[in-house]
Scaffold this motif. Structure first.
Motif, PDB file in Angstrom:
ATOM      1  N   VAL A 104       7.746   9.077  -6.015  1.00 39.32           N
ATOM      2  CA  VAL A 104       7.634   7.783  -6.699  1.00 39.32           C
ATOM      3  C   VAL A 104       6.777   6.827  -5.867  1.00 39.32           C
ATOM      4  O   VAL A 104       5.947   6.099  -6.393  1.00 39.32           O
ATOM      5  N   ALA A 105       6.971   6.864  -4.541  1.00 40.66           N
ATOM      6  CA  ALA A 105       6.223   5.949  -3.677  1.00 40.66           C
ATOM      7  C   ALA A 105       4.734   6.286  -3.674  1.00 40.66           C
ATOM      8  O   ALA A 105       3.887   5.396  -3.606  1.00 40.66           O
ATOM      9  N   ALA A 106       4.415   7.584  -3.759  1.00 44.11           N
ATOM     10  CA  ALA A 106       3.014   7.993  -3.670  1.00 44.11           C
ATOM     11  C   ALA A 106       2.326   8.001  -5.024  1.00 44.11           C
ATOM     12  O   ALA A 106       1.103   8.076  -5.104  1.00 44.11           O
ATOM     13  N   ASP A 107       3.126   7.867  -6.096  1.00 42.83           N
ATOM     14  CA  ASP A 107       2.574   7.970  -7.435  1.00 42.83           C
ATOM     15  C   ASP A 107       1.490   6.919  -7.658  1.00 42.83           C
ATOM     16  O   ASP A 107       1.699   5.738  -7.399  1.00 42.83           O
ATOM     17  N   ARG A 108       0.345   7.343  -8.165  1.00 43.06           N
ATOM     18  CA  ARG A 108      -0.785   6.432  -8.405  1.00 43.06           C
ATOM     19  C   ARG A 108      -1.088   5.578  -7.181  1.00 43.06           C
ATOM     20  O   ARG A 108      -1.284   4.355  -7.297  1.00 43.06           O
ATOM     21  N   LEU A 114       0.839  -1.203   0.000  1.00 40.35           N
ATOM     22  CA  LEU A 114       0.000   0.000   0.000  1.00 40.35           C
ATOM     23  C   LEU A 114       0.873   1.252   0.000  1.00 40.35           C
ATOM     24  O   LEU A 114       0.645   2.198  -0.750  1.00 40.35           O
ATOM     25  N   VAL A 115       1.920   1.242   0.832  1.00 41.42           N
ATOM     26  CA  VAL A 115       2.739   2.435   1.021  1.00 41.42           C
ATOM     27  C   VAL A 115       3.747   2.637  -0.113  1.00 41.42           C
ATOM     28  O   VAL A 115       3.944   3.752  -0.587  1.00 41.42           O
ATOM     29  N   THR A 116       4.388   1.543  -0.557  1.00 41.89           N
ATOM     30  CA  THR A 116       5.472   1.697  -1.532  1.00 41.89           C
ATOM     31  C   THR A 116       5.294   0.852  -2.790  1.00 41.89           C
ATOM     32  O   THR A 116       6.189   0.804  -3.640  1.00 41.89           O
ATOM     33  N   GLY A 117       4.147   0.176  -2.929  1.00 45.10           N
ATOM     34  CA  GLY A 117       3.945  -0.737  -4.063  1.00 45.10           C
ATOM     35  C   GLY A 117       4.080  -0.079  -5.423  1.00 45.10           C
ATOM     36  O   GLY A 117       4.422  -0.727  -6.409  1.00 45.10           O
ATOM     37  N   SER A 118       3.820   1.243  -5.478  1.00 47.04           N
ATOM     38  CA  SER A 118       3.900   1.935  -6.769  1.00 47.04           C
ATOM     39  C   SER A 118       5.316   2.013  -7.298  1.00 47.04           C
ATOM     40  O   SER A 118       5.520   2.324  -8.474  1.00 47.04           O
ATOM     41  N   MET A 119       6.298   1.738  -6.449  1.00 49.04           N
ATOM     42  CA  MET A 119       7.691   1.871  -6.874  1.00 49.04           C
ATOM     43  C   MET A 119       8.074   0.838  -7.910  1.00 49.04           C
ATOM     44  O   MET A 119       9.061   1.002  -8.614  1.00 49.04           O
ATOM     45  N   GLU A 120       7.250  -0.226  -8.010  1.00 49.52           N
ATOM     46  CA  GLU A 120       7.468  -1.238  -9.043  1.00 49.52           C
ATOM     47  C   GLU A 120       7.603  -0.626 -10.425  1.00 49.52           C
ATOM     48  O   GLU A 120       8.298  -1.158 -11.268  1.00 49.52           O
TER      49      GLU A 120
END
Lengths: 293, 266
Positions: free
Chosen positions: A135-139, A104-110
């Motif tokens: 980057v972490a908060a993106d989408r 939830l917190v950093t999954g967007s970093m993928e």
């Protein structure tokens, strides 16, 4: 050329370098930016409420498939690696909640590799906020709460079914271990993203450690080869997410015959992982050269 | 004959296109190997507890895991970029251009997907399988006919897999956003193909149902051919029947969709 990729935050960073206050101020700026971007994405998600409810529900079901597999296995056997269903469910719940929170917190970093390839990372570099937070908060995908809820449900079932001799210390260890576990997975996400600065096309390697890691932890350590258990204890310390604290809580011997006090190490391990991941991230970001497209 | 050349060229294009993602392919091989390792250990624990579970012995169960890792991306069990791209073309209206091409829409995408699947079998499937065969005891057939039968079953699995995903993609004509159906396809693919657990381990009526669904063509049936647990011709007949039925359904839906096509934007 180098100037165009220089982080705007770098100036602010050097202001406070070396002083505790500076680091704290920078962390506050990062958290604030993270919070603002997340709030924006949540607002935009809530514009399509039905869609949000549906995707969160699908997330809940999809991630629950792993537990269905475990249930199917236990429809045929009574123990797996010597562990009965409630105890495996306990492992599953802990792993799933910790991973879900990190996702939830950093999954967007993928998606960092994608951003490096198509050049959209540059947009984030020129904004006056720490790149990591952006980057972490993106989408930010609130639907990922589906996984956390699903894990929490299984953990709730496990807590009613396992036999734990609760003490205040043990009661404290469980939430601490969950948060520390989320920290360990966050570190894996951040380190994986740092690696994508180098290998832009290799986000799947990250999947092996994130999704692979959480799948591994859903099963008892006794199932796996000793070398593999050693690897995820001492090299990539995923064992501290649930294997080590859960074994202690359940009154089982710790993996690799580690002494009992090791069960209280997760916060330290998590902090160390996060620090290392932060260093890797900085090194990755410094090595970044825009594609220019 | 002219059109045969066209679709061969499309398939070759699909193959080459995926062959360009070299780093991604290497990363995929690594990930498939790691997941294979995790699964192998859980299966060994399961079969240690209950030998001959589902009619497999321990080495057969280990072999099954590595066949699964070899076929996961080949048969797009969790979905692939091909139907994602088709969905995007339908959503944006680019599909109108495809409809004007002097080629059959369904055959065009089938050829392209077969090219992709062919590359993923060689590029992503073979190495994890070899790793498994080197590190673990596997039950591999000696007769070349079994291997040939296995390959035919894999190709038929490719067609069934495409036919399912084509239907999924066409749903975008009505839904416009394919995220939901994609997720359901992933779910059905992982669960009903035998990817998470062999279908013969599923208990009771649930097992009976999943074994006759089209998804069993994707992993369970080719694996059973390789393991010598299923007859060649009955397997081909089962897969062929599903392939024909699903492709025909795809045609029907396609003509219904193109009759009502409203091109988005421009």
């Amino acid at each position: 050329m180098a100037e165009t990729v220089e982080r705007p935050g770098a100036a602010a960073e050097s202001d406070g370098s070396g002083t505790r206050g500076g680091t704290r101020a920078r962390a506050a700026v990062g958290l604030r930016a993270y919070g603002l971007i997340i709030a924006m994405w949540i607002r935009s998600t809530m514009a399509y409420r039905t869609s949000f409810v549906l995707t969160a529900a699908t997330n809940f079901v999809t991630t629950g498939l792993d537990f269905v597999t475990i249930l199917l296995m236990f429809s045929r056997v009574d123990v797996l690696g010597g562990w009965p269903l409630p105890e495996v469910a306990f492992l599953y719940g802990m792993s799933c909640v910790a991973f879900g929170l990190a996702d939830l917190v950093t999954g967007s970093m993928e998606r960092l590799g994608q951003r490096v390839r198509d050049g959209t990372l540059d947009t984030l570099l020129v904004r006056p906020a720490p790149v990591l937070a952006q980057v972490a908060a993106d989408r930010f995908a609130l639907r990922r709460l589906g996984r956390v809820m699903q894990g929490a449900l299984v953990l709730g079932y496990a807590l009613t079914a396992v036999d734990i001799a609760w003490t205040p210390l043990k009661a404290l260890l469980l939430p601490v271990a969950l948060v520390s576990g989320a920290g360990i997975f966050c570190a894996v996400f951040v380190a994986g993203a740092a690696f994508q600065f180098v290998a832009q096309d290799a986000s799947e390697v990250q999947n092996a450690f994130t999704y692979g890691g959480t799948t591994l932890l859903q099963y008892p350590p006794t199932v796996f080869g000793r070398e593999l258990v050693r690897g995820v204890t001492f090299v990539l310390p995923l064992a501290f997410v649930n294997w080590v604290p859960a074994a202690y809580l359940l009154g089982r011997p710790l993996p690799l015959e580690l002494p009992g006090w090791v069960a209280f190490m997760p916060p330290l391990v998590s902090g160390a992982c996060l620090a290392l991941a932060g260093l890797a991230w900085r090194a990755g970001l410094r090595s970044y050269r825009s594609t220019g497209s | 004959m002219g059109s045969g050349r066209l679709y061969t060229a499309v398939a070759a294009g699909g193959f080459r296109r995926y062959a360009t993602y070299r780093v991604a392919t290497a990363a995929g091989v690594f990930t498939n190997t790691v997941f294979g390792l995790i699964l192998v250990y859980t299966y060994i624990a399961l079969w240690d507890e209950k030998p001959h579970l589902g009619g497999y012995d321990r080495t057969q169960a280990i072999t099954y895991v590595w066949v699964g890792q070899a076929l996961l991306s080949t048969l797009a069990i969790g979905g692939s970029r091909v139907e994602a791209e088709l969905m995007e073309r339908i959503r944006t209206g680019d599909i109108a251009v495809d409809l004007y091409r002097p080629a059959d829409l369904q055959l065009w995408w089938l050829a392209s997907d077969l090219g992709r699947a062919g590359f993923e079998l060689i590029g992503r499937g073979v190495l994890p399988f070899l790793f498994g065969a080197l590190v673990f005891p596997m039950a591999l057939p000696g007769a070349w006919t079994t291997w040939a039968g296995f390959l035919v079953a894999v190709v038929l699995g490719m067609v069934v897999s495409f036919a399912i995903r084509y239907l999924v993609a066409l749903s975008t004509f009505w839904l416009l956003d394919g995220t939901g159906v994609s997720q359901i396809t992933l779910l059905a693919g992982m669960f009903a193909s035998g990817m998470t657990l062999p279908l013969n381990v599923f208990p009771g009526p649930l097992g009976d149902v999943v074994r006759v669904l089209p998804w069993s063509s994707l992993l369970q049936r080719p694996a059973d051919v390789l393991l010598g647990e299923a007859g060649l011709w009955s397997t081909f007949a089962f897969q062929g029947a599903w392939a024909v039925a699903l492709l025909a359904l795809g045609r029907l839906v396609q003509s219904a969709a193109t009759r009502r096509v409203v091109v988005q934007g421009g």
